[in-house]
Motif scaffolding. Sequence first.
Motif, PDB file in Angstrom:
ATOM      1  N   UNK A  97     -22.320 -26.846  38.344  1.00 26.44           N
ATOM      2  CA  UNK A  97     -23.066 -27.802  39.162  1.00 26.44           C
ATOM      3  C   UNK A  97     -24.362 -27.200  39.666  1.00 26.44           C
ATOM      4  N   UNK A  98     -24.356 -25.883  39.902  1.00 24.50           N
ATOM      5  CA  UNK A  98     -25.593 -25.237  40.356  1.00 24.50           C
ATOM      6  C   UNK A  98     -26.678 -25.354  39.312  1.00 24.50           C
ATOM      7  N   UNK A  99     -26.248 -25.431  38.011  1.00 23.21           N
ATOM      8  CA  UNK A  99     -27.177 -25.686  36.920  1.00 23.21           C
ATOM      9  C   UNK A  99     -28.322 -24.687  36.885  1.00 23.21           C
ATOM     10  N   UNK A 100     -28.013 -23.416  37.203  1.00 22.47           N
ATOM     11  CA  UNK A 100     -29.078 -22.413  37.159  1.00 22.47           C
ATOM     12  C   UNK A 100     -29.205 -21.783  35.789  1.00 22.47           C
ATOM     13  N   UNK A 101     -28.286 -22.087  34.888  1.00 22.99           N
ATOM     14  CA  UNK A 101     -28.407 -21.641  33.520  1.00 22.99           C
ATOM     15  C   UNK A 101     -28.259 -20.146  33.318  1.00 22.99           C
ATOM     16  N   UNK A 102     -27.799 -19.401  34.319  1.00 21.23           N
ATOM     17  CA  UNK A 102     -27.760 -17.949  34.210  1.00 21.23           C
ATOM     18  C   UNK A 102     -26.787 -17.483  33.139  1.00 21.23           C
ATOM     19  N   UNK A 103     -25.698 -18.221  32.911  1.00 20.19           N
ATOM     20  CA  UNK A 103     -24.733 -17.797  31.920  1.00 20.19           C
ATOM     21  C   UNK A 103     -24.811 -18.564  30.620  1.00 20.19           C
ATOM     22  N   UNK A 104     -25.658 -19.569  30.537  1.00 16.65           N
ATOM     23  CA  UNK A 104     -25.753 -20.390  29.345  1.00 16.65           C
ATOM     24  C   UNK A 104     -26.628 -19.735  28.285  1.00 16.65           C
ATOM     25  N   UNK A 105     -26.322 -20.044  27.038  1.00 19.65           N
ATOM     26  CA  UNK A 105     -27.064 -19.478  25.918  1.00 19.65           C
ATOM     27  C   UNK A 105     -28.427 -20.136  25.779  1.00 19.65           C
ATOM     28  N   UNK A 106     -29.439 -19.294  25.546  1.00 22.56           N
ATOM     29  CA  UNK A 106     -30.757 -19.782  25.169  1.00 22.56           C
ATOM     30  C   UNK A 106     -31.064 -19.220  23.787  1.00 22.56           C
ATOM     31  N   UNK A 107     -31.177 -20.107  22.803  1.00 25.01           N
ATOM     32  CA  UNK A 107     -31.468 -19.650  21.456  1.00 25.01           C
ATOM     33  C   UNK A 107     -31.030 -20.650  20.412  1.00 25.01           C
ATOM     34  N   UNK A 108     -31.409 -20.362  19.175  1.00 28.88           N
ATOM     35  CA  UNK A 108     -31.072 -21.212  18.036  1.00 28.88           C
ATOM     36  C   UNK A 108     -29.909 -20.600  17.266  1.00 28.88           C
ATOM     37  N   UNK A 109     -28.857 -21.382  17.093  1.00 28.10           N
ATOM     38  CA  UNK A 109     -27.722 -20.982  16.260  1.00 28.10           C
ATOM     39  C   UNK A 109     -27.874 -21.717  14.932  1.00 28.10           C
ATOM     40  N   UNK A 110     -28.221 -20.979  13.903  1.00 29.98           N
ATOM     41  CA  UNK A 110     -28.527 -21.619  12.623  1.00 29.98           C
ATOM     42  C   UNK A 110     -27.318 -22.338  12.053  1.00 29.98           C
ATOM     43  N   UNK A 111     -26.146 -21.742  12.218  1.00 30.88           N
ATOM     44  CA  UNK A 111     -24.942 -22.372  11.668  1.00 30.88           C
ATOM     45  C   UNK A 111     -23.704 -21.794  12.349  1.00 30.88           C
ATOM     46  N   UNK A 112     -22.701 -22.661  12.557  1.00 27.03           N
ATOM     47  CA  UNK A 112     -21.397 -22.252  13.064  1.00 27.03           C
ATOM     48  C   UNK A 112     -20.357 -22.690  12.046  1.00 27.03           C
ATOM     49  N   UNK A 113     -19.487 -21.764  11.652  1.00 25.55           N
ATOM     50  CA  UNK A 113     -18.422 -22.089  10.689  1.00 25.55           C
ATOM     51  C   UNK A 113     -17.091 -21.567  11.215  1.00 25.55           C
ATOM     52  N   UNK A 114     -16.058 -22.369  11.027  1.00 25.55           N
ATOM     53  CA  UNK A 114     -14.687 -21.957  11.324  1.00 25.55           C
ATOM     54  C   UNK A 114     -13.863 -22.162  10.062  1.00 25.55           C
TER      55      UNK A 114
END
Length: 395
Positions: free
Chosen positions: A347-364
Amino acid sequence: MYFPSLFLLLCVSLAQLSQEAVNGHGVKNKHTSGKGLLNLGFKSPLMHTKANLSDITNIKSSFEFRTLDPEGVLLYGDTQGGVEWFVLALRGGLPEMQIGKGDAIAIVTGGPRLNDGRWHQVQLRSEGRLVVLEVGGAPVLMVGLHSQHAVEHTMGQIRLSLGGLLVQELELFRPIQPQMDGCIRAGNWLNHNLTWETDLGEKGRLCLAEIQRGSFFPGTGLAAFNTSDFPVHQTNSSFITIEMEGPLAEWSGTALIILSSQYDPVLTITAQNRSKELKVLFHEHAVSVSEPLAKLSLSLSRYMVKIDLDNRIIRELYDDTHDWLARWHEGMVLAFGGVPENTNDIAADNGSGYLHGCVRQIRIQGREVDLDHALYKHSSVSSHSCPTSVGLLDP
């Protein structure tokens, strides 16, 4: 087992907080002409409008469109509150039109592939009982429908929406994922001066000058899945592979976390672009890698996780306290781009722990993951497009 309810509660809480973050700017509804540059990916539907049928003299609309997303809704329209409806969408990158009228439904798919990241001129027009789609000035699709039980209406209202459906319970002939990561510009709607309504406020997602394929995390949100949605037993495998492609050195924040049904961290991956360092934490074991390259691969077996960078084994970590494969089958939280751990932090929405960047692809298990199918995805995360230069958008 109480985990599905717990996970549902998590997703509902995240969705509510995301909406509160949008409404927190103090803007409830915004009116626009719908002619400017618009990103469809921020909310579904992005905008909606309505007009009296008696005021419409020409059922024709045109706009320019750009996307890398293979599936989603561009335009929805209906009359009689959804009794008769029309949908223009992409499926597999190809245009698709569906019409519902009375007791009948018609569908047609084809034409050129439009999810190539280029701008395309699109026009829709009605010719009696037919609807014609033009791309680049050339007709590419035509669909018609006549129902003996339908009545032609010239009174009442027509409703339009961009990037989503106005009627939640609408049953399409072929269901489709409505979210569309794409941009529209130069809209001319029904040859009429329509006023569109949206509740996005002033902080909608930008339409970038140049884009590339991938999922972009701007440092403000995450996407969460249930691990049981990726069944391993179907592949007869004794381990689970999770692959993420970079550039890893440009990432900053939490790239991936797996949480148990008791909400305890099982595995966490964080990145720091300033130090060019990648950290992997598995239970009580930690590995730090400097100068990470383009591809990270994790192989999770019953009691071990193997870390590969660019197909080179970095470390094998063991933990025999839990059977992680069994827990994967039962269901854990798999989150990309952040830690859904404390709602107060979110809720604080300060983004301190969120990822900043481009993930070209995710595979499982070798299969590409589409973030549009996540149980929860923050509206700021772009599922299919990244800026060509992420450094220009540092938070």
